[in-house]
Design an enzyme around this catalytic site. Structure first.
Site, PDB file in Angstrom:
ATOM      1  N   LYS A 105       2.888   6.553   4.969  1.00 42.59           N
ATOM      2  CA  LYS A 105       2.042   5.475   4.463  1.00 42.59           C
ATOM      3  C   LYS A 105       2.620   4.121   4.820  1.00 42.59           C
ATOM      4  CE  LYS A 105      -1.570   4.017   2.723  1.00 42.59           C
ATOM      5  NZ  LYS A 105      -1.409   2.973   3.760  1.00 42.59           N
TER       6      LYS A 105
ATOM      7  N   SER B  28      -5.910   3.577   4.659  1.00 42.82           N
ATOM      8  CA  SER B  28      -5.329   2.853   3.535  1.00 42.82           C
ATOM      9  C   SER B  28      -6.405   2.167   2.685  1.00 42.82           C
ATOM     10  CB  SER B  28      -4.306   1.816   4.022  1.00 42.82           C
ATOM     11  OG  SER B  28      -3.521   1.336   2.959  1.00 42.82           O
TER      12      SER B  28
ATOM     13  N   LYS C 106       0.176   3.860  -2.604  1.00 40.98           N
ATOM     14  CA  LYS C 106      -0.785   4.963  -2.471  1.00 40.98           C
ATOM     15  C   LYS C 106      -0.099   6.316  -2.306  1.00 40.98           C
ATOM     16  CE  LYS C 106      -4.492   2.088  -0.515  1.00 40.98           C
ATOM     17  NZ  LYS C 106      -3.886   0.809  -0.130  1.00 40.98           N
TER      18      LYS C 106
ATOM     19  N   SER D  90       0.793  -1.238   0.000  1.00 44.00           N
ATOM     20  CA  SER D  90       0.000   0.000   0.000  1.00 44.00           C
ATOM     21  C   SER D  90       0.821   1.281   0.000  1.00 44.00           C
ATOM     22  CB  SER D  90      -0.949   0.016   1.199  1.00 44.00           C
ATOM     23  OG  SER D  90      -2.074  -0.799   0.954  1.00 44.00           O
TER      24      SER D  90
END
Length: 392
Positions: A231, A125, A68, A65
């Site tokens: 993140k 997320s 992102k 993730s």
């Protein structure tokens, strides 16, 4: 005329002295092993891009993730260009609603503001929110992913390829700690982003009968002073990953770890990297973001002049406690720029040097986009210059 063209060649050399150089990647202490359990890691100072520590930082790995970060970057850039507003509403497609993994449980047909979608991506997320935003901006997720790869290429991310907007496992979807640090640094140029990535907990659908509680997947936001992003990521293949950022005393650093065995180890090793940076280094501000550094003439532009500015704060990085000496700043801009000139173009650099050796390089951009002048405007301007030259 000769003097006019000579004035386009702008190279400024001035001296600022520091006793310890800004470290280049090759000078980062090789004996340090602050991330022994990580497959790959990097520690970077934000303003200069100086690498303070790295381990297998160019190894291609699944980013999960952390993907992102690029999705959020394209969202921030669209907002900056005026193509998107935080108050715009985004409709969720059936495909976006069908995403598995971490999500904010969007329903097909549900609408949510861009701001709440950003919260869903940055804090929880949300894979569904990522695809909804990708489709809203790109038309389709595939078109948005093409923009992601194009932007990665522009940023010099040489070992990255995206297949989707959320980081769910897919063949040929990979990045590196070094490339992730590059896109994280670019995202952090938009100060608005930490308003969301720095949230520890919040709610979506606050006014509805079904509010959704958000808790940041990056626990360091709560438990480490100065952390306000960025993140996390996890899949069984990628293991535990994190691109984190912290700021103290005007110094911002970025730490990336990939392939950690668990969240506790991931947070512990990132904490060790942050501690090292803040205990051993300090920064000295040189330019503020957007501050004019040099002025250039623009050939065939509607406006004949444009300021060269930085898209981020610029600072010199030194070892803590050492006195100023032996650093140089060199500003070099292009000798010729021609309209149309986009705000995103690189038109020069600030070089930070020690003993004539480059240790940091900061891009310079036009302060604004300059459109090409019409033929009539060019003829009018040329006639005026001829008259001035003739009477002089």
């Amino acid at each position: 005329m000769k003097s006019r063209y000579r004035s386009l060649v702008c190279t400024i050399l001035c001296f600022v002295f520091f006793s310890s150089p800004v470290l280049a990647a090759s000078e980062a202490a090789p004996e340090l092993n602050m991330a022994p359990k990580a497959t790959s890691a990097i520690l970077m100072e934000m303003d200069s891009g100086t690498v303070l520590y790295e381990k297998n930082s160019h190894q291609k790995l699944p980013p999960a993730s952390i993907t992102k970060v690029m999705t959020l970057l394209l969202i921030m850039e669209a907002i900056d260009r005026g193509e998107l507003k935080l108050t715009d509403t985004v409709r969720t497609s059936e495909r976006a609603a069908s995403m598995g993994g971490s999500q904010i449980f969007l329903q097909a047909g549900e609408t949510m503001t861009v701001e709440d979608m950003i919260k869903g991506i940055a804090v929880a997320s949300g894979n569904d929110a990522s695809v909804a935003m990708a489709e809203h901006i790109g038309g389709t997720e595939e078109a948005f992913v093409a923009k992601m790869n194009q932007r990665a290429k522009q940023l010099g991310m040489k070992n990255t390829h995206f297949v989707n907007s959320n980081g769910l496992p897919a063949p040929d979807h990979y990045s590196t700690a070094h490339d992730i640090a590059i896109m994280s640094r670019e995202l952090l140029k938009y100060e608005l982003i930490t308003k969301y990535t720095g949230i520890y907990q919040d709610y979506l659908r606050k006014e509805s009968n079904n509010p959704f509680w958000l808790v940041n997947t990056n626990r360091l936001v709560r438990f480490y002073e100065g952390v306000d992003g960025l993140k996390t990521g996890y899949t069984s293949q990628a293991k535990y990953c994190l691109s984190a950022t912290a700021k103290r005393n005007n110094m911002r650093v970025i730490a990336v770890v990939l392939g950690e065995p668990d969240t506790k180890t991931r947070n512990s090793e990132v904490t060790a990297m942050f501690n090292y940076a803040f205990n051993h280094y300090q920064v000295y501000p040189i330019y503020k973001k957007g501050e004019p550094v040099k002025q250039l003439s623009v050939d065939k532009g509607r406006e004949p002049l444009v300021n060269a500015v930085t898209s981020q704060d610029v600072s010199l990085l030194t070892k803590r406690g050492e006195k100023p000496e032996m650093f140089t700043r060199e500003v070099v801009v292009k000798s010729f720029v021609q309209a149309p000139l986009k705000k995103e173009e690189v038109i020069g650099h600030i070089f930070i040097k020690k003993d004539g050796v480059e240790v940091a390089r900061i891009d310079l951009h036009p302060e604004k986009t300059i459109q090409q002048a019409s033929l009539w405007e060019i003829l009018k301007r040329t006639s005026k210059q001829i008259l001035i030259h003739y009477h002089s």
